[in-house]
Design an enzyme around this catalytic site. Structure first.
Site, short mmCIF file in Angstrom:
data_model
loop_
_atom_site.label_atom_id
_atom_site.label_comp_id
_atom_site.label_asym_id
_atom_site.label_seq_id
_atom_site.Cartn_x
_atom_site.Cartn_y
_atom_site.Cartn_z
N ASP A 191 -11.35 8.75 4.82
CA ASP A 191 -10.06 9.46 4.80
C ASP A 191 -10.29 10.93 4.48
O ASP A 191 -10.53 11.26 3.32
CB ASP A 191 -9.14 8.81 3.77
N TYR B 59 0.83 -1.20 0.00
CA TYR B 59 0.00 0.00 0.00
C TYR B 59 0.87 1.26 0.00
O TYR B 59 0.66 2.17 -0.80
CB TYR B 59 -0.93 -0.03 1.22
N ASP C 272 -3.12 5.46 9.77
CA ASP C 272 -4.19 4.68 9.15
C ASP C 272 -4.43 3.41 9.96
O ASP C 272 -3.49 2.82 10.52
CB ASP C 272 -3.82 4.26 7.72
#
Length: 123
Positions: A38, A14, A98
């Site tokens: 996000d 990612y 995250d």
């Protein structure tokens, strides 16, 4: 369920794809019905097509991405990274945290990005 190593590998992919990959490449890491929020408190993107659309906004920008720290527990990962986006003579650096939850196939089922304007600096 995916192993901690498989989850860590996906997070590393990612980060690499955020820097150099396409929106399609990033979206492929997600389950068909995954969600992306996000930043947290913003719009929730539901499904791989919506997620692809979200990442396409920065797909062609000149950017670099560096993983700062990663923790894997159960079927989830929390990680901080530094995303540098260059634009003309300037740009910005964003440092989000995250949190990703993974399904039994090792795909990202949900991602939440914790950041605000306080976590963005100009170049």
């Amino acid at each position: 369920m995916p192993t901690a190593e498989q989850i860590a590998d996906t997070v590393h992919r990612y980060i690499g794809l955020l820097a150099k990959g396409s929106a399609d490449d990033i979206a492929a890491l997600y389950a068909d019905d995954a969600t992306v929020e996000d930043p947290v408190g913003g719009e929730v993107h539901i499904g791989r097509q919506a997620i692809r659309g979200f990442y396409s906004a920065v797909e062609n920008a000149e950017k670099d991405c560096e993983l700062v720290t990663l923790r894997v527990a159960g079927n989830e990962a929390a990680f901080q990274f530094r995303l540098t986006v260059k634009s003309g003579d300037g740009g910005m650096v964003i440092e989000p945290i995250d949190v990703m939850a993974f399904d039994e196939d090792g795909k990202v089922a949900a991602m939440k990005a914790y950041w605000s304007a306080e976590n963005v600096s100009s170049l």
